[in-house]
Design an enzyme around this catalytic site. Sequence first.
Site, PDB file in Angstrom:
ATOM      1  N   GLU A 153       4.485   0.407   7.215  1.00 13.65           N
ATOM      2  CA  GLU A 153       4.880  -0.358   8.398  1.00 13.65           C
ATOM      3  C   GLU A 153       6.388  -0.301   8.634  1.00 13.65           C
ATOM      4  O   GLU A 153       6.859  -0.510   9.749  1.00 13.65           O
ATOM      5  CB  GLU A 153       4.418  -1.817   8.245  1.00 13.65           C
ATOM      6  N   GLY A 181       4.261   1.601  -0.681  1.00 15.34           N
ATOM      7  CA  GLY A 181       5.179   1.694  -1.812  1.00 15.34           C
ATOM      8  C   GLY A 181       4.469   1.962  -3.123  1.00 15.34           C
ATOM      9  O   GLY A 181       4.857   2.852  -3.889  1.00 15.34           O
ATOM     10  N   LEU A 202       0.826  -1.201   0.000  1.00 10.95           N
ATOM     11  CA  LEU A 202       0.000   0.000   0.000  1.00 10.95           C
ATOM     12  C   LEU A 202       0.859   1.249   0.000  1.00 10.95           C
ATOM     13  O   LEU A 202       0.621   2.186  -0.761  1.00 10.95           O
ATOM     14  CB  LEU A 202      -0.913   0.008   1.223  1.00 10.95           C
ATOM     15  N   LEU A 235      -3.759   0.049   7.162  1.00 12.90           N
ATOM     16  CA  LEU A 235      -4.047   0.400   5.772  1.00 12.90           C
ATOM     17  C   LEU A 235      -4.089   1.912   5.640  1.00 12.90           C
ATOM     18  O   LEU A 235      -3.584   2.502   4.692  1.00 12.90           O
ATOM     19  CB  LEU A 235      -5.385  -0.204   5.346  1.00 12.90           C
ATOM     20  N   ARG A 243      -1.061  -0.763  17.733  1.00  7.60           N
ATOM     21  CA  ARG A 243      -1.842  -0.227  16.622  1.00  7.60           C
ATOM     22  C   ARG A 243      -3.295  -0.633  16.759  1.00  7.60           C
ATOM     23  O   ARG A 243      -3.595  -1.776  17.093  1.00  7.60           O
ATOM     24  CB  ARG A 243      -1.284  -0.738  15.295  1.00  7.60           C
ATOM     25  N   HIS A 277      -1.704 -10.224  17.500  1.00  9.42           N
ATOM     26  CA  HIS A 277      -3.122 -10.155  17.153  1.00  9.42           C
ATOM     27  C   HIS A 277      -3.885 -11.250  17.897  1.00  9.42           C
ATOM     28  O   HIS A 277      -3.481 -12.397  17.869  1.00  9.42           O
ATOM     29  CB  HIS A 277      -3.278 -10.315  15.642  1.00  9.42           C
ATOM     30  N   ARG A 321      -6.256  -4.841  20.835  1.00  7.62           N
ATOM     31  CA  ARG A 321      -5.558  -6.081  20.514  1.00  7.62           C
ATOM     32  C   ARG A 321      -4.584  -6.531  21.599  1.00  7.62           C
ATOM     33  O   ARG A 321      -4.545  -7.709  21.946  1.00  7.62           O
ATOM     34  CB  ARG A 321      -4.790  -5.904  19.202  1.00  7.62           C
ATOM     35  N   SER A 354     -10.107 -12.229  10.812  1.00  7.17           N
ATOM     36  CA  SER A 354     -10.335 -10.793  10.994  1.00  7.17           C
ATOM     37  C   SER A 354     -10.899 -10.481  12.371  1.00  7.17           C
ATOM     38  O   SER A 354     -11.747 -11.171  12.902  1.00  7.17           O
ATOM     39  CB  SER A 354     -11.311 -10.278   9.949  1.00  7.17           C
TER      40      SER A 354
END
Lengths: 261, 637, 218
Positions: free
Chosen positions: B426, B45, B43, B442, B436, B266, B331, B284
């Site tokens: 990242e 780059g 995303l 994203l 995070r 996570h 998280r 997810s």
Amino acid sequence: MSGTMNITLKVWRQAGPTAPGGFEEYKAPGISPDMSFLEMLDVVNERLIEGGKDPIAFDHDCREGICGMCGLMINGSAHGPSKLTTTCQLHMRSFKDGDYITIEPWRAKAFPVLRDLVVDRGPLDRIIQAGGFVSVATGSPQDANALPIGKLEADEAMDAAACIGCGACVAACPNASVSLFTAAKISHLGLLPQGQPERYRRALHMVAQMDLEGFGGCTLFGECMEACPKGISIDFIKRMHGDYIWGAVTEKPEKVALGSG
Amino acid sequence: MKLDSKVPSGPVKDMWDKHRFEMKLVNPANKRKYHVIVVGSGLAGASAAASMSELGYNVSCFAYQDSPRRAHSIAAQGGINAAKNYRNDGDSIHRLFYDTVKGGDFRAREANVYRLAQVSVNIIDQCVAQGVPFAREYGGLLANRSFGGAQVSRTFYARGQTGQQLLLGAYQALEKEIARGGVKMYNRHEMLELVLVDGVARGIITRDMVTGAVEAHVADAVVLGTGGYGNVFYLSTNAKGCNVTATYRAYKKGAAFGNPCFTQIHPTCIPVAGDHQSKLTLMSESLRNDGRVWVPKRKEDCGKKPSEIAEEDRDYYLERKYPSFGNLSPRDISSRAAKEACDDGRGVGPGGRGVYLDFADAIKRLGAKEISERYGNLFEMYQRITDEDPYQVPMRIYPAVHYTMGGLWVDYNLMSTIPGLHVIGEANFSDHGANRLGASALMQGLADGYFVLPYTIGHYLASNKFEKVTADHPEFQAALEAVKTRTTRLLGVKGKRTVDSFHRELGKIMWEKCGMARNAAGLKQAIQEIPSLREEFWKNVNVPGSGGELNQSLEKAGRVADFMEFAELMCIDALHREESCGGHFREEYQEEGEAKRNDDQFCYVAAWEYAGDGQAPVLHKEPLEFENVHLATRSYK
Amino acid sequence: MRKFWDSSVGKKVVMGLTGLVLVGFVLGHMAGNLQVFMGMERYNAYAKLLQEDIIEITWAVRVALLVSVVLHVTAAWQLTRRSWDARPVAYALREAQVSTYASRTMRWGGIYLFLFLVLHLGQFTLGWTWLFPEYAKGAAYGNVVLAFGHPFWVAFYLVAMFFLLLHLFHGTWAVLRTLGLAKNAAEPLQRRLPLIIALVVTVGFSLVPLGVALGFVR
């Protein structure tokens, strides 16, 4: 599940793009049914390295079925026997003890073998380059909600956009046609209002590019849809044809604007 | 080394506007004379490469995969945050900023986070214009959902494939620029060295992964968008190829590494099934909107089928401990709570490392059809991997390494301590502090690539003069030589053990001693063990084949060799930070089981400077000031 | 125009359009043929109508059909060549998953149908006596009865009808998709109408040789 299984692999080995290739057989004892297919290959490779041999080269990355990097022809079907599944998400419980598994790379003139099971899928990027985008530059477009899009249209566009670009459609097609991949992108953008201005031009250019790359034509066998890990429908191929025909009928010569600036 | 964050003066809400005006511009006609290298096509780059090319810069972009579309951003499932306030539920730029700073446990730079929240709204507009098929309401407007750590619905999503769709949007923009000739794409190329000329980043050395050719690429600025280093743990939710090499090589050339110990675990991943496990799969976080997390109250019940455990014998520990956030707790907190339950002997499934995520109530309330509409693809994925049907039995989940908040230190302009070396996504130490929030990765990747770097890189290019440099320059020749020597060395060991066996062993050390919970004794032990493992690696690794061909073992060996060095830096950072904050939980620093931050001594970014092989890295501190979000104990109770 | 013909989609569209013309023809031809069951008089009158009374229209149709066949076969041949070129190294093992037998026999079946077409024209329209010595000009009914008195011609005809069945089963389904006209379907590979068309045409045609062979027409 408990207990392990013993399987035999017949794998295509090829040292480089121009080197001659051939099949080799490997015994793979002690495989757990909970392994993914690629984890099974990892195990085989570890044993090959320990035995002083070259491991089998195969493409893979995310190992969760979304990056589209992996893809093997397993026992004559692309991504193996499970439907809607990439090679990395195929698990050994789909096989049984004593099975003989043939593993081949994707075969197409447009996808030359680089090594063993690794092929070059560059043509897929070039098909996107031919028009698989909306020509907007980064900037300040209108507010996202200024453009309402019906849920059903958005959902259908999403169905097409789900393509992961793995190339299984090409691999499974008896004609080595890339129509499903190309049609998925043409449809994703063509179904959305953002994609309308370039819709027909896009179809003309992308179809021309897929022909240029040396893929075969579509005869609607339907094998691509069955092999597609994302279940992309051949209805999109029909849509691509419709857009192509309309584009060809209404095509205007592209003029060079004079006198500007 | 001096850390100058270059944060503009004035109120935080005006900083970015002010800075944008103050930055120098490059004349449109001159832009194409500048050559920028972007390493990575995720995303960050891809969006940066495409946007800079659109502006007129001459861009080269490098990816180790066979196509830029495969970068691991593609695997993000849940969504992307933006302060659009389309739901009228009290969201605002300030609230997203506040949530992100607080969620990051006050270890992020306020100015950067505020800018992130500001540009978040532009990202959604940009992505919609590109044709990203976000979920919609019947009325045609964009749909939203809520996500862990937030009390508003600000997450935009495209089924369970948001990362894929956003990446394809950026990828398509990139391909458009490749076709136009603005970007030259190098697929299957791996960056192995950064090249500095007169202390300024002027290029990279890459290896063509098909032919093995080692090549020098010269540019006026280098951008790293090379992702995180979660694979230092061997098992993580990262793609198999994700690695630390690019950022670690830059570190060794003088870029400070910020907060390397900040790792996100996570909470909702599929538990490890056996020794063969090659990676972990994330489910997810959106599942926590409807699933309830529990373990048996009594150890004796762990072997029973979940259906045989009565309601009153279940411990819905998140709802019990954190009543206001419950199953949607952030998280780090959810992960640690799962670990505690399992450490307490109440874990379920093989090896006792798992907790239930139960949808029975949600299915009763909403019907199986609605649940399938919301999570169908995730349920299928779970069943494919575990052979269990989550409509019938609760899912088993366990935390796994997912994201690394740490990364190369950057200033407000996203430039590292090496002039000209910019770091985005990242790969930088980022806006997420010590933890995070869901759906923010994203956002950050695209914010950096679309809306921040294209401005700041122009400022850098316009502010500096660039001598003409070619690949014949002694620095490039030396770097080429170094890369070749290293390759020869790796191939020359011809020992007995495979690269993977070393990687697994390293991962085990890191997971046990620098994982979800850390303590001084364990970290000190790890700092002892890692160098000896590294020593064995260089004596006993077996890398078959040669350097002049497609050689996947060699690729892995180079990456693992860097992980072996980097792991030590992580442990040193974790040991030095004598507090618990966000994803960094030091067992010595807790209060009634909750993380205990130490703002008096550790309210800073730890930026480590490489001091030479065998030398202890040098710590530099960027003090963090909180003027807008006041330092407070993070409570989700 | 050139670009359209050169593209794989363009060629398919040409095949589809010409295929539609040919489907229309076989339906009409079949209906005409069935008049054989209404007696010699009726049948010969029908033949006279076509070959004398409205000969201009007949020629117009013949030209259209000839052009269609030429384009259909040329495009098919060129697309087949492209497909073969597109996979120079074959798989050691490839399992068909969902493709129908009909779709896989389009090419070989098409070749047989083309051969059949040439001989059929030679036998009944052009009157090649080296092929069919009993041919008598103007005696359409008699020619049919004499021809299908030979088991060889019956078999040759029925095999052609078998391939026609397969060709139409795939072709009439595929044509709407090739032309971008079909509706979206949950199961796009399912087809009912194409099966009906293919069966009607094949059974209709086959009744004639069978009727002669079994003695209903004499």
